[in-house]
Design a protein around this motif. Structure first.
Motif, PDB file in Angstrom:
ATOM      1  N   ASP A 144       0.816  -1.207   0.000  1.00  0.00           N
ATOM      2  CA  ASP A 144       0.000   0.000   0.000  1.00  0.00           C
ATOM      3  C   ASP A 144       0.858   1.269   0.000  1.00  0.00           C
ATOM      4  O   ASP A 144       0.351   2.356  -0.252  1.00  0.00           O
ATOM      5  N   ASP A 145       2.143   1.133   0.290  1.00  0.00           N
ATOM      6  CA  ASP A 145       3.040   2.292   0.337  1.00  0.00           C
ATOM      7  C   ASP A 145       4.174   2.061  -0.658  1.00  0.00           C
ATOM      8  O   ASP A 145       5.192   1.451  -0.322  1.00  0.00           O
ATOM      9  N   PRO A 146       4.002   2.540  -1.893  1.00  0.00           N
ATOM     10  CA  PRO A 146       5.015   2.274  -2.925  1.00  0.00           C
ATOM     11  C   PRO A 146       6.389   2.837  -2.585  1.00  0.00           C
ATOM     12  O   PRO A 146       7.404   2.264  -2.963  1.00  0.00           O
ATOM     13  N   ASP A 147       6.449   3.960  -1.869  1.00  0.00           N
ATOM     14  CA  ASP A 147       7.752   4.527  -1.500  1.00  0.00           C
ATOM     15  C   ASP A 147       8.485   3.609  -0.512  1.00  0.00           C
ATOM     16  O   ASP A 147       9.680   3.380  -0.641  1.00  0.00           O
ATOM     17  N   ARG A 148       7.762   3.105   0.451  1.00  0.00           N
ATOM     18  CA  ARG A 148       8.363   2.182   1.439  1.00  0.00           C
ATOM     19  C   ARG A 148       8.799   0.895   0.744  1.00  0.00           C
ATOM     20  O   ARG A 148       9.878   0.376   1.005  1.00  0.00           O
ATOM     21  N   TYR A 149       7.966   0.374  -0.156  1.00  0.00           N
ATOM     22  CA  TYR A 149       8.290  -0.843  -0.910  1.00  0.00           C
ATOM     23  C   TYR A 149       9.569  -0.627  -1.726  1.00  0.00           C
ATOM     24  O   TYR A 149      10.467  -1.462  -1.730  1.00  0.00           O
ATOM     25  N   ALA A 150       9.668   0.503  -2.418  1.00  0.00           N
ATOM     26  CA  ALA A 150      10.852   0.811  -3.235  1.00  0.00           C
ATOM     27  C   ALA A 150      12.090   0.927  -2.357  1.00  0.00           C
ATOM     28  O   ALA A 150      13.170   0.458  -2.722  1.00  0.00           O
ATOM     29  N   TYR A 151      11.937   1.562  -1.189  1.00  0.00           N
ATOM     30  CA  TYR A 151      13.058   1.707  -0.257  1.00  0.00           C
ATOM     31  C   TYR A 151      13.563   0.330   0.186  1.00  0.00           C
ATOM     32  O   TYR A 151      14.772   0.061   0.173  1.00  0.00           O
ATOM     33  N   LEU A 152      12.647  -0.547   0.566  1.00  0.00           N
ATOM     34  CA  LEU A 152      13.041  -1.887   1.007  1.00  0.00           C
ATOM     35  C   LEU A 152      13.631  -2.714  -0.136  1.00  0.00           C
ATOM     36  O   LEU A 152      14.603  -3.447   0.043  1.00  0.00           O
ATOM     37  N   ALA A 153      13.056  -2.595  -1.319  1.00  0.00           N
ATOM     38  CA  ALA A 153      13.581  -3.320  -2.482  1.00  0.00           C
ATOM     39  C   ALA A 153      14.999  -2.862  -2.806  1.00  0.00           C
ATOM     40  O   ALA A 153      15.864  -3.678  -3.147  1.00  0.00           O
ATOM     41  N   GLU A 154      15.255  -1.574  -2.697  1.00  0.00           N
ATOM     42  CA  GLU A 154      16.604  -1.053  -2.952  1.00  0.00           C
ATOM     43  C   GLU A 154      17.582  -1.607  -1.907  1.00  0.00           C
ATOM     44  O   GLU A 154      18.687  -2.023  -2.248  1.00  0.00           O
ATOM     45  N   GLY A 155      17.175  -1.624  -0.655  1.00  0.00           N
ATOM     46  CA  GLY A 155      18.024  -2.191   0.400  1.00  0.00           C
ATOM     47  C   GLY A 155      18.305  -3.663   0.158  1.00  0.00           C
ATOM     48  O   GLY A 155      19.429  -4.133   0.315  1.00  0.00           O
ATOM     49  N   ASN A 156      17.291  -4.400  -0.256  1.00  0.00           N
ATOM     50  CA  ASN A 156      17.463  -5.823  -0.554  1.00  0.00           C
ATOM     51  C   ASN A 156      18.473  -6.024  -1.686  1.00  0.00           C
ATOM     52  O   ASN A 156      19.308  -6.924  -1.638  1.00  0.00           O
ATOM     53  N   ALA A 157      18.401  -5.178  -2.704  1.00  0.00           N
ATOM     54  CA  ALA A 157      19.308  -5.300  -3.850  1.00  0.00           C
ATOM     55  C   ALA A 157      20.753  -5.011  -3.466  1.00  0.00           C
ATOM     56  O   ALA A 157      21.679  -5.542  -4.080  1.00  0.00           O
ATOM     57  N   LYS A 158      20.968  -4.199  -2.441  1.00  0.00           N
ATOM     58  CA  LYS A 158      22.324  -3.818  -2.029  1.00  0.00           C
ATOM     59  C   LYS A 158      22.922  -4.768  -0.992  1.00  0.00           C
ATOM     60  O   LYS A 158      24.126  -4.746  -0.772  1.00  0.00           O
ATOM     61  N   GLN A 159      22.107  -5.541  -0.333  1.00  0.00           N
ATOM     62  CA  GLN A 159      22.607  -6.406   0.731  1.00  0.00           C
ATOM     63  C   GLN A 159      23.473  -7.522   0.162  1.00  0.00           C
ATOM     64  O   GLN A 159      23.300  -7.946  -0.981  1.00  0.00           O
ATOM     65  N   ALA A 160      24.377  -7.998   0.978  1.00  0.00           N
ATOM     66  CA  ALA A 160      25.272  -9.079   0.557  1.00  0.00           C
ATOM     67  C   ALA A 160      24.473 -10.333   0.223  1.00  0.00           C
ATOM     68  O   ALA A 160      23.444 -10.619   0.836  1.00  0.00           O
ATOM     69  N   ARG A 161      24.939 -11.039  -0.779  1.00  0.00           N
ATOM     70  CA  ARG A 161      24.376 -12.332  -1.149  1.00  0.00           C
ATOM     71  C   ARG A 161      25.421 -13.379  -0.807  1.00  0.00           C
ATOM     72  O   ARG A 161      26.588 -13.245  -1.186  1.00  0.00           O
ATOM     73  N   LYS A 162      25.027 -14.404  -0.118  1.00  0.00           N
ATOM     74  CA  LYS A 162      25.944 -15.478   0.251  1.00  0.00           C
ATOM     75  C   LYS A 162      25.734 -16.671  -0.659  1.00  0.00           C
ATOM     76  O   LYS A 162      24.610 -17.045  -0.975  1.00  0.00           O
TER      77      LYS A 162
END
Length: 163
Positions: A6-24
């Motif tokens: 319901d909050d596209p800005d919050r969703y985009a913020y979290l998606a950006e954080g997910n994309a930057k996090q380390a992948r193991k």
């Protein structure tokens, strides 16, 4: 109560954080035994040493499902993955980033599973069952140590963690 979508800005913020996090990278190996307590090893064509069956977990696949898939792909049998015996964080080495290794209990195979074993994957030249001390001599030294730790955890009913 508003949901995440319901909050596209919050969703985009979290998606950006997910994309930057380390992948193991995640590897899943399995300790499989026969009725005599010998350990199943596979001989990869692309390595200098034998190895425990298993391999790399694919994207969005659980370590246990990855282990089951790898066993089926390598030696053509379906196994039920048991508990985690060992977890190890392995630092960057050679061309590889770090990874987390899970070693699972694959139990003792049934007579039918033993009869159904066959090399399926062209990356595997052969398989064999080895007494634990024999298996350790076939494995790369670090994997031999991990097999010993996993077998200790199996006999003690524990899980060993080096993460």
């Amino acid at each position: 109560m508003a949901g995440l979508n319901d909050d596209p800005d919050r969703y985009a913020y979290l998606a950006e954080g997910n994309a930057k996090q380390a992948r193991k990278r995640i590897a899943a190996k399995v300790v499989i035994r026969d009725g005599l307590g010998r350990v199943l090893l596979v001989n990869p064509t692309y390595k200098d040493y034998w190895d425990l069956p298993g391999g790399m977990v694919e994207s969005n696949e659980s370590p246990s499902k990855g282990a089951e898939r790898e066993i089926l792909e390598e030696v053509g049998i379906v196994v039920t993955i048991g508990r985690v015996l060992l977890t190890v964080w392995i630092g960057p080495h050679g061309p590889w980033d770090d990874q987390i290794l899970f070693v699972f209990d694959g139990a003792a195979l049934t007579p039918q599973q033993l009869a159904d074993l066959r090399v399926v994957d062209p990356e595997i030249s052969e398989f064999g069952f080895f007494q634990p001390d024999e298996a350790a001599r076939q494995l790369r030294p670090d994997m031999a140590e991990r097999l010993g730790q996993a077998l200790d955890a199996l006999s003690e009913g524990t899980t060993t963690n080096f993460v």
